[in-house]
Scaffold this motif. Structure first.
Motif, PDB file in Angstrom:
ATOM      1  N   LEU A 102       0.830  -1.206   0.000  1.00 48.23           N
ATOM      2  CA  LEU A 102       0.000   0.000   0.000  1.00 48.23           C
ATOM      3  C   LEU A 102       0.866   1.258   0.000  1.00 48.23           C
ATOM      4  N   THR A 103       1.972   1.213   0.720  1.00 51.72           N
ATOM      5  CA  THR A 103       2.879   2.359   0.727  1.00 51.72           C
ATOM      6  C   THR A 103       3.429   2.609  -0.673  1.00 51.72           C
ATOM      7  N   ALA A 104       3.811   1.550  -1.366  1.00 49.37           N
ATOM      8  CA  ALA A 104       4.309   1.690  -2.741  1.00 49.37           C
ATOM      9  C   ALA A 104       3.230   2.276  -3.641  1.00 49.37           C
ATOM     10  N   LEU A 105       2.011   1.808  -3.482  1.00 45.75           N
ATOM     11  CA  LEU A 105       0.903   2.308  -4.302  1.00 45.75           C
ATOM     12  C   LEU A 105       0.656   3.788  -4.055  1.00 45.75           C
ATOM     13  N   VAL A 106       0.536   4.174  -2.793  1.00 44.95           N
ATOM     14  CA  VAL A 106       0.213   5.559  -2.452  1.00 44.95           C
ATOM     15  C   VAL A 106       1.357   6.490  -2.847  1.00 44.95           C
ATOM     16  N   ARG A 107       2.586   6.102  -2.599  1.00 46.08           N
ATOM     17  CA  ARG A 107       3.722   6.939  -2.998  1.00 46.08           C
ATOM     18  C   ARG A 107       3.747   7.148  -4.509  1.00 46.08           C
ATOM     19  N   THR A 108       3.434   6.090  -5.234  1.00 51.62           N
ATOM     20  CA  THR A 108       3.422   6.188  -6.694  1.00 51.62           C
ATOM     21  C   THR A 108       2.349   7.150  -7.163  1.00 51.62           C
ATOM     22  N   GLU A 109       1.141   6.959  -6.685  1.00 50.23           N
ATOM     23  CA  GLU A 109       0.041   7.822  -7.112  1.00 50.23           C
ATOM     24  C   GLU A 109       0.290   9.270  -6.698  1.00 50.23           C
ATOM     25  N   ALA A 110       0.946   9.466  -5.571  1.00 55.35           N
ATOM     26  CA  ALA A 110       1.203  10.820  -5.064  1.00 55.35           C
ATOM     27  C   ALA A 110       2.166  11.593  -5.944  1.00 55.35           C
ATOM     28  N   THR A 111       2.948  10.905  -6.777  1.00 56.35           N
ATOM     29  CA  THR A 111       3.852  11.649  -7.673  1.00 56.35           C
ATOM     30  C   THR A 111       3.056  12.486  -8.670  1.00 56.35           C
ATOM     31  N   GLU A 112       1.805  12.143  -8.913  1.00 54.95           N
ATOM     32  CA  GLU A 112       0.965  12.918  -9.809  1.00 54.95           C
ATOM     33  C   GLU A 112       0.558  14.261  -9.194  1.00 54.95           C
ATOM     34  N   LEU A 113       0.765  14.411  -7.894  1.00 53.23           N
ATOM     35  CA  LEU A 113       0.479  15.684  -7.228  1.00 53.23           C
ATOM     36  C   LEU A 113       1.531  16.746  -7.548  1.00 53.23           C
ATOM     37  N   ARG A 114       2.611  16.349  -8.195  1.00 51.38           N
ATOM     38  CA  ARG A 114       3.733  17.259  -8.426  1.00 51.38           C
ATOM     39  C   ARG A 114       3.543  18.190  -9.627  1.00 51.38           C
ATOM     40  N   THR A 115       2.677  17.821 -10.560  1.00 49.74           N
ATOM     41  CA  THR A 115       2.498  18.621 -11.767  1.00 49.74           C
ATOM     42  C   THR A 115       1.020  18.923 -11.985  1.00 49.74           C
ATOM     43  N   GLU A 116       0.773  20.006 -12.728  1.00 49.44           N
ATOM     44  CA  GLU A 116      -0.620  20.348 -13.026  1.00 49.44           C
ATOM     45  C   GLU A 116      -1.265  19.261 -13.873  1.00 49.44           C
ATOM     46  N   ARG A 117      -0.515  18.691 -14.776  1.00 50.79           N
ATOM     47  CA  ARG A 117      -1.047  17.602 -15.585  1.00 50.79           C
ATOM     48  C   ARG A 117      -1.434  16.412 -14.704  1.00 50.79           C
ATOM     49  N   GLY A 118      -0.571  16.083 -13.771  1.00 52.12           N
ATOM     50  CA  GLY A 118      -0.862  14.988 -12.853  1.00 52.12           C
ATOM     51  C   GLY A 118      -2.077  15.264 -11.988  1.00 52.12           C
ATOM     52  N   LEU A 119      -2.207  16.496 -11.514  1.00 52.51           N
ATOM     53  CA  LEU A 119      -3.360  16.871 -10.696  1.00 52.51           C
ATOM     54  C   LEU A 119      -4.657  16.658 -11.460  1.00 52.51           C
ATOM     55  N   ARG A 120      -4.666  17.072 -12.706  1.00 52.56           N
ATOM     56  CA  ARG A 120      -5.873  16.891 -13.514  1.00 52.56           C
ATOM     57  C   ARG A 120      -6.182  15.413 -13.711  1.00 52.56           C
ATOM     58  N   CYS A 121      -5.149  14.628 -13.958  1.00 52.53           N
ATOM     59  CA  CYS A 121      -5.375  13.208 -14.188  1.00 52.53           C
ATOM     60  C   CYS A 121      -5.857  12.498 -12.925  1.00 52.53           C
ATOM     61  N   LEU A 122      -5.406  12.936 -11.767  1.00 46.96           N
ATOM     62  CA  LEU A 122      -5.933  12.375 -10.521  1.00 46.96           C
ATOM     63  C   LEU A 122      -7.418  12.684 -10.370  1.00 46.96           C
ATOM     64  N   ARG A 123      -7.818  13.873 -10.784  1.00 47.39           N
ATOM     65  CA  ARG A 123      -9.240  14.237 -10.744  1.00 47.39           C
ATOM     66  C   ARG A 123     -10.054  13.344 -11.670  1.00 47.39           C
ATOM     67  N   ILE A 124      -9.466  12.984 -12.788  1.00 43.07           N
ATOM     68  CA  ILE A 124     -10.168  12.133 -13.758  1.00 43.07           C
ATOM     69  C   ILE A 124     -10.222  10.688 -13.268  1.00 43.07           C
ATOM     70  N   SER A 125      -9.085  10.157 -12.880  1.00 43.08           N
ATOM     71  CA  SER A 125      -9.036   8.745 -12.510  1.00 43.08           C
ATOM     72  C   SER A 125      -9.882   8.441 -11.282  1.00 43.08           C
ATOM     73  N   ALA A 126     -10.089   9.441 -10.413  1.00 41.26           N
ATOM     74  CA  ALA A 126     -10.955   9.233  -9.251  1.00 41.26           C
ATOM     75  C   ALA A 126     -12.382   8.900  -9.669  1.00 41.26           C
ATOM     76  N   GLN A 127     -12.776   9.361 -10.851  1.00 39.90           N
ATOM     77  CA  GLN A 127     -14.118   9.088 -11.355  1.00 39.90           C
ATOM     78  C   GLN A 127     -14.224   7.716 -12.019  1.00 39.90           C
ATOM     79  N   LEU A 128     -13.082   7.065 -12.232  1.00 38.20           N
ATOM     80  CA  LEU A 128     -13.059   5.828 -13.005  1.00 38.20           C
ATOM     81  C   LEU A 128     -12.632   4.620 -12.183  1.00 38.20           C
ATOM     82  N   SER A 129     -12.555   4.783 -10.868  1.00 38.09           N
ATOM     83  CA  SER A 129     -12.001   3.732 -10.018  1.00 38.09           C
ATOM     84  C   SER A 129     -12.702   2.391 -10.208  1.00 38.09           C
ATOM     85  N   HIS A 130     -14.021   2.415 -10.312  1.00 42.08           N
ATOM     86  CA  HIS A 130     -14.766   1.160 -10.397  1.00 42.08           C
ATOM     87  C   HIS A 130     -14.676   0.517 -11.776  1.00 42.08           C
TER      88      HIS A 130
END
Length: 216
Positions: free
Chosen positions: A89-117
């Motif tokens: 879980l630590t590996a997963l969360v650290r990996t996903e958190a790298t998307e917080l570093r860029t505006e492009r990543g931030l947008r993609c996190l907003r998108i992927s949150a809608q597609l989890s299921h």
């Protein structure tokens, strides 16, 4: 006239798709806005390059997956042969958190949150953008941990719980991304937030499971 063919145009449409899908939502995004932001004069540019809205969305998520795959591979290498739930879980969360570093990543996190299921966890059939990825392998390793921790947990409940845990991680990071994009100060620092997300997700997965006769 703006180009409507070639890799440069395709990349412009992907970047525009990230912006519009994040701002308007996956279901509410207007293709005409994507075409306009991408600087294209052909209103059918999305269909030409991706076949459909869904094809563009898959391309957006595939680009994001390509970025995080490299990070996840390195994170898992750090764990070695350790298969513990917390380490995974630590590996997963650290990996996903790298998307917080860029505006492009931030947008993609907003998108992927809608597609989890739509990952395919519940049916064991990965979404095409996840098929054969390190991320999908990680999901399998997480399930192995659940089997070891809760051998009596029925398979349907195990898959549902795993899907809910991944959805929670996606939703939490998507909301963090929303705060960053809105220039809102979060309640907690990022290190605390990420550590707590690992612990909260682990607690969900380790929770005692109901047995026949439990109150509904």
């Amino acid at each position: 006239m703006a180009r409507t063919s070639g890799p440069e145009t395709r990349e412009k449409l992907i970047r525009a798709g990230e912006e519009v899908f994040a701002a308007q939502g996956v279901d509410g995004a207007q293709l005409r806005d994507i075409v306009r932001i991408a600087g294209q004069s052909n209103p059918s540019a999305v269909q030409y390059h991706f076949g459909s809205r869904g094809g563009l969305l898959d391309a957006v998520m595939a680009a994001r997956q390509q970025r995080t795959e490299q990070v996840l591979t390195a994170e898992l290498a750090r764990t070695g042969d350790e298969l513990g739930l917390h380490a995974l879980l630590t590996a997963l969360v650290r990996t996903e958190a790298t998307e917080l570093r860029t505006e492009r990543g931030l947008r993609c996190l907003r998108i992927s949150a809608q597609l989890s299921h739509e990952s395919g966890v519940r049916t064991r059939t990965p979404h095409p953008t996840l098929d054969g990825t390190v991320y999908w392998t990680l999901i399998g390793r997480l399930e192995d941990c659940l089997v070891a921790l809760s051998p009596g947990l029925p398979e349907p409940l195990r898959l549902e719980r795993l899907d809910l845990a991944l959805t929670m991680v996606g939703a939490a990071l998507g909301d963090r991304a929303r705060q960053y994009l809105a220039d809102t100060t979060p309640l907690t620092g990022e290190d605390v937030f990420l550590a707590d997300l690992v612990e909260t997700t682990a607690a969900l997965l380790r929770a005692p499971h109901p047995t026949p006769g439990d109150p509904s």
